[in-house]
Write a protein that holds these residues in place. Sequence first.
Motif, PDB file in Angstrom:
ATOM      1  N   GLU A  16       1.060  -1.141  -0.109  1.00 32.36           N
ATOM      2  CA  GLU A  16      -0.061   0.086  -0.002  1.00 32.36           C
ATOM      3  C   GLU A  16       0.754   1.315  -0.094  1.00 32.36           C
ATOM      4  OE1 GLU A  16      -2.314   2.415  -0.824  1.00 32.36           O
ATOM      5  OE2 GLU A  16      -3.687   0.628  -0.176  1.00 32.36           O
ATOM      6  N   ARG A  17       1.094   2.128  -0.930  1.00 27.04           N
ATOM      7  CA  ARG A  17       1.577   3.109  -1.205  1.00 27.04           C
ATOM      8  C   ARG A  17       0.911   4.497  -0.855  1.00 27.04           C
ATOM      9  NH1 ARG A  17       4.653   2.919  -6.475  1.00 27.04           N
ATOM     10  NH2 ARG A  17       5.696   4.698  -5.518  1.00 27.04           N
ATOM     11  N   ARG A  18      -0.407   4.451  -0.943  1.00 28.34           N
ATOM     12  CA  ARG A  18      -1.129   5.727  -0.722  1.00 28.34           C
ATOM     13  C   ARG A  18      -0.875   6.157   0.608  1.00 28.34           C
ATOM     14  NH1 ARG A  18      -6.693   3.149  -3.121  1.00 28.34           N
ATOM     15  NH2 ARG A  18      -5.612   1.167  -1.908  1.00 28.34           N
ATOM     16  N   VAL A  19      -1.297   7.495   0.706  1.00 26.52           N
ATOM     17  CA  VAL A  19      -1.817   8.112   2.111  1.00 26.52           C
ATOM     18  C   VAL A  19      -2.738   9.032   2.239  1.00 26.52           C
ATOM     19  CG1 VAL A  19      -0.381  10.204   1.412  1.00 26.52           C
ATOM     20  CG2 VAL A  19      -0.215   9.570   3.929  1.00 26.52           C
ATOM     21  N   ALA A  20      -3.471   8.986   3.395  1.00 22.77           N
ATOM     22  CA  ALA A  20      -4.682   9.677   3.563  1.00 22.77           C
ATOM     23  C   ALA A  20      -4.786  10.992   3.264  1.00 22.77           C
ATOM     24  CB  ALA A  20      -5.227   9.198   4.725  1.00 22.77           C
ATOM     25  N   LEU A  21      -3.810  11.664   3.661  1.00 19.93           N
ATOM     26  CA  LEU A  21      -3.905  13.223   3.226  1.00 19.93           C
ATOM     27  C   LEU A  21      -2.619  13.536   2.837  1.00 19.93           C
ATOM     28  CD1 LEU A  21      -5.536  14.697   6.630  1.00 19.93           C
ATOM     29  CD2 LEU A  21      -6.408  14.852   4.357  1.00 19.93           C
ATOM     30  N   ILE A  22      -2.341  14.348   1.626  1.00 15.91           N
ATOM     31  CA  ILE A  22      -1.267  14.832   1.155  1.00 15.91           C
ATOM     32  C   ILE A  22      -0.827  16.044   1.906  1.00 15.91           C
ATOM     33  CG2 ILE A  22      -1.573  13.643  -0.919  1.00 15.91           C
ATOM     34  CD1 ILE A  22      -2.306  16.402  -2.373  1.00 15.91           C
ATOM     35  N   PRO A  23       0.403  16.769   1.622  1.00 12.01           N
ATOM     36  CA  PRO A  23       0.736  17.905   2.325  1.00 12.01           C
ATOM     37  C   PRO A  23      -0.185  19.298   2.034  1.00 12.01           C
ATOM     38  CG  PRO A  23       2.851  16.750   1.579  1.00 12.01           C
ATOM     39  CD  PRO A  23       1.749  16.079   0.922  1.00 12.01           C
ATOM     40  N   ASP A  24      -0.621  19.216   0.832  1.00 10.42           N
ATOM     41  CA  ASP A  24      -1.579  20.141   0.312  1.00 10.42           C
ATOM     42  C   ASP A  24      -2.714  20.316   1.131  1.00 10.42           C
ATOM     43  OD1 ASP A  24      -2.281  22.398  -1.445  1.00 10.42           O
ATOM     44  OD2 ASP A  24      -4.140  21.121  -1.904  1.00 10.42           O
ATOM     45  N   ALA A  25      -3.304  19.213   1.470  1.00  9.42           N
ATOM     46  CA  ALA A  25      -4.441  19.059   2.167  1.00  9.42           C
ATOM     47  C   ALA A  25      -4.424  19.311   3.718  1.00  9.42           C
ATOM     48  CB  ALA A  25      -5.027  17.292   2.040  1.00  9.42           C
ATOM     49  N   VAL A  26      -3.105  18.998   4.190  1.00  8.95           N
ATOM     50  CA  VAL A  26      -2.596  19.402   5.562  1.00  8.95           C
ATOM     51  C   VAL A  26      -2.926  20.977   5.648  1.00  8.95           C
ATOM     52  CG1 VAL A  26      -0.852  19.277   7.377  1.00  8.95           C
ATOM     53  CG2 VAL A  26      -1.223  17.153   5.929  1.00  8.95           C
ATOM     54  N   ALA A  27      -2.098  21.588   4.673  1.00  8.90           N
ATOM     55  CA  ALA A  27      -2.192  22.929   4.811  1.00  8.90           C
ATOM     56  C   ALA A  27      -3.642  23.486   4.778  1.00  8.90           C
ATOM     57  CB  ALA A  27      -1.365  23.534   3.641  1.00  8.90           C
ATOM     58  N   LEU A  29      -6.403  22.081   5.842  1.00  6.53           N
ATOM     59  CA  LEU A  29      -7.017  21.780   7.072  1.00  6.53           C
ATOM     60  C   LEU A  29      -6.334  22.703   8.058  1.00  6.53           C
ATOM     61  CD1 LEU A  29      -7.265  17.897   7.153  1.00  6.53           C
ATOM     62  CD2 LEU A  29      -9.082  19.325   6.873  1.00  6.53           C
ATOM     63  N   ARG A  30      -5.136  23.126   8.288  1.00  5.87           N
ATOM     64  CA  ARG A  30      -4.766  23.958   9.185  1.00  5.87           C
ATOM     65  C   ARG A  30      -5.255  25.105   9.064  1.00  5.87           C
ATOM     66  NH1 ARG A  30      -1.860  23.407  13.302  1.00  5.87           N
ATOM     67  NH2 ARG A  30      -0.432  25.158  12.937  1.00  5.87           N
ATOM     68  N   ASP A  31      -5.722  25.752   7.650  1.00  3.65           N
ATOM     69  CA  ASP A  31      -6.314  27.086   7.562  1.00  3.65           C
ATOM     70  C   ASP A  31      -7.588  27.067   8.064  1.00  3.65           C
ATOM     71  OD1 ASP A  31      -3.847  27.867   6.370  1.00  3.65           O
ATOM     72  OD2 ASP A  31      -4.630  27.538   4.268  1.00  3.65           O
ATOM     73  N   GLN A  32      -8.255  25.774   8.071  1.00  2.00           N
ATOM     74  CA  GLN A  32      -9.564  25.741   8.625  1.00  2.00           C
ATOM     75  C   GLN A  32      -9.568  25.487  10.238  1.00  2.00           C
ATOM     76  OE1 GLN A  32     -11.119  22.359   6.374  1.00  2.00           O
ATOM     77  NE2 GLN A  32     -10.788  23.326   4.394  1.00  2.00           N
ATOM     78  N   GLY A  33      -8.634  25.417  10.885  1.00  2.50           N
ATOM     79  CA  GLY A  33      -8.453  25.177  12.380  1.00  2.50           C
ATOM     80  C   GLY A  33      -7.992  24.186  12.885  1.00  2.50           C
ATOM     81  N   PHE A  34      -7.504  23.126  12.036  1.00  2.00           N
ATOM     82  CA  PHE A  34      -7.470  21.611  12.756  1.00  2.00           C
ATOM     83  C   PHE A  34      -5.769  21.649  13.051  1.00  2.00           C
ATOM     84  CE2 PHE A  34     -10.961  20.920   9.814  1.00  2.00           C
ATOM     85  CZ  PHE A  34     -11.767  19.852  10.565  1.00  2.00           C
ATOM     86  N   ASN A  35      -5.430  20.831  13.859  1.00  2.00           N
ATOM     87  CA  ASN A  35      -4.162  20.635  14.263  1.00  2.00           C
ATOM     88  C   ASN A  35      -3.909  19.200  13.586  1.00  2.00           C
ATOM     89  OD1 ASN A  35      -3.587  22.583  16.095  1.00  2.00           O
ATOM     90  ND2 ASN A  35      -4.558  21.372  17.704  1.00  2.00           N
ATOM     91  N   VAL A  36      -2.861  18.880  12.770  1.00  2.00           N
ATOM     92  CA  VAL A  36      -2.551  17.976  12.015  1.00  2.00           C
ATOM     93  C   VAL A  36      -1.243  17.321  12.515  1.00  2.00           C
ATOM     94  CG1 VAL A  36      -2.188  16.883   9.705  1.00  2.00           C
ATOM     95  CG2 VAL A  36      -3.958  18.806  10.167  1.00  2.00           C
ATOM     96  N   LEU A  37      -1.590  15.842  12.921  1.00  2.00           N
ATOM     97  CA  LEU A  37      -0.209  15.091  13.144  1.00  2.00           C
ATOM     98  C   LEU A  37      -0.025  14.321  12.043  1.00  2.00           C
ATOM     99  CD1 LEU A  37      -0.857  14.190  16.851  1.00  2.00           C
ATOM    100  CD2 LEU A  37       0.401  16.175  16.056  1.00  2.00           C
ATOM    101  N   VAL A  38       1.317  13.809  11.666  1.00  2.00           N
ATOM    102  CA  VAL A  38       1.439  12.843  10.811  1.00  2.00           C
ATOM    103  C   VAL A  38       2.475  11.646  11.144  1.00  2.00           C
ATOM    104  CG1 VAL A  38       2.586  12.577   8.362  1.00  2.00           C
ATOM    105  CG2 VAL A  38       0.880  14.367   8.753  1.00  2.00           C
TER     106      VAL A  38
END
Length: 381
Positions: A16-27, A29-38
Amino acid sequence: MNALTVGVVKEAAAGERRVALIPDAVARLRDQGFNVLVESRAGTAAWFPDTAYAQAGAVIVTHAELYDQSDVIVAVRRPPTAGLAPGKVVIGMLRPFADPKFAAEAADLHVTAIAFEGLPRRLSAAQPMDALTSQDNIAGYKAAILTADSYDRFFPLLVTAAGTARPARVLVLGAGVAGLQAISTVRRLGAVVTGYDIRLEAQEEIASLGASFLDLGGPAAGAGSGGYARALDTGEQRSEQDGLAARIGDYDVVITTARVPGRRPPLLVTETAVKAMAAGSIVADLAAGELGGNVEMSQPGQTIVTENGVTVIGDDELAARMPVAASTAYSSNVRALLKHLVQDGVLTIDLADEIQAGVVVTHAGAVVHPLLAGTSSRGRS
């Protein structure tokens, strides 16, 4: 009020090579007020390094730290349940209908399990969240490219000074999202393509892509719920298998895409049918997984060559072979679902909401999905 923390887990499944969130999506979500751990190296196999996530505002953590500090854990495939504390939320393609034991275990842990497989796809509001469609679209494209690469001759008609090469004859079984994308891509590669599906509406969809329709004279209508084909009875199955076996030998490449969530995929291509194909032919089974496949001889995650020289490719996670495109699309689905679930920074489960009623499998220590509500968790009768 503390911001909701979303954790991106490193996929544990082999290959499995996919990932649930890419860096652009993290950014975003951060703009929307979420904290993100990877989790460290979660995106490496999809060419998204930890540094890219850190630059997007995520905090890189260990697996144990991710499970401990995240409110919501997002994954592509079902993450390990060991270490999940009560109250955690897990979102992904969890395959709960294929494995009711998972739902029972999640309920026993008091984990809220949210599975894309239950999404009511007919709702226009659900379309941005439709991970199955986004991944099937990629799988259908990859199947066309993979079979063209595996085929030892040309796909298109070629007229050269050395002679004329006839176009490959390709049969696509199943005209859902993956099948239609396979048909479209095979056509663009220049092959002559034929499609088959038991649903009446699929005939027009196949024809609209410039492909022929294979008429076996089978069931008058095979449409089921949710856009999937209905299950055929034993007699109809045998008739379909016999009809296909009589025709499959006419094709150089066969791509099968027929799946029903939570049930064994229909057996379409028998061993007898494969033995009728010419040496050098290719069969790709996009339904070959833990519950079986469309092709009697296919093996999940394996490519085999039969005694008569037919290459049989089995892979129900073909989108994982295109991890950048697949992860990018999946990230959008995850963000859309989070937007629907989270209001004013709070994730609230509301089973009166039609979308949530479809995707929420377990909550507050109970199996709540109507298709699994009779499932008992460990320690409960």
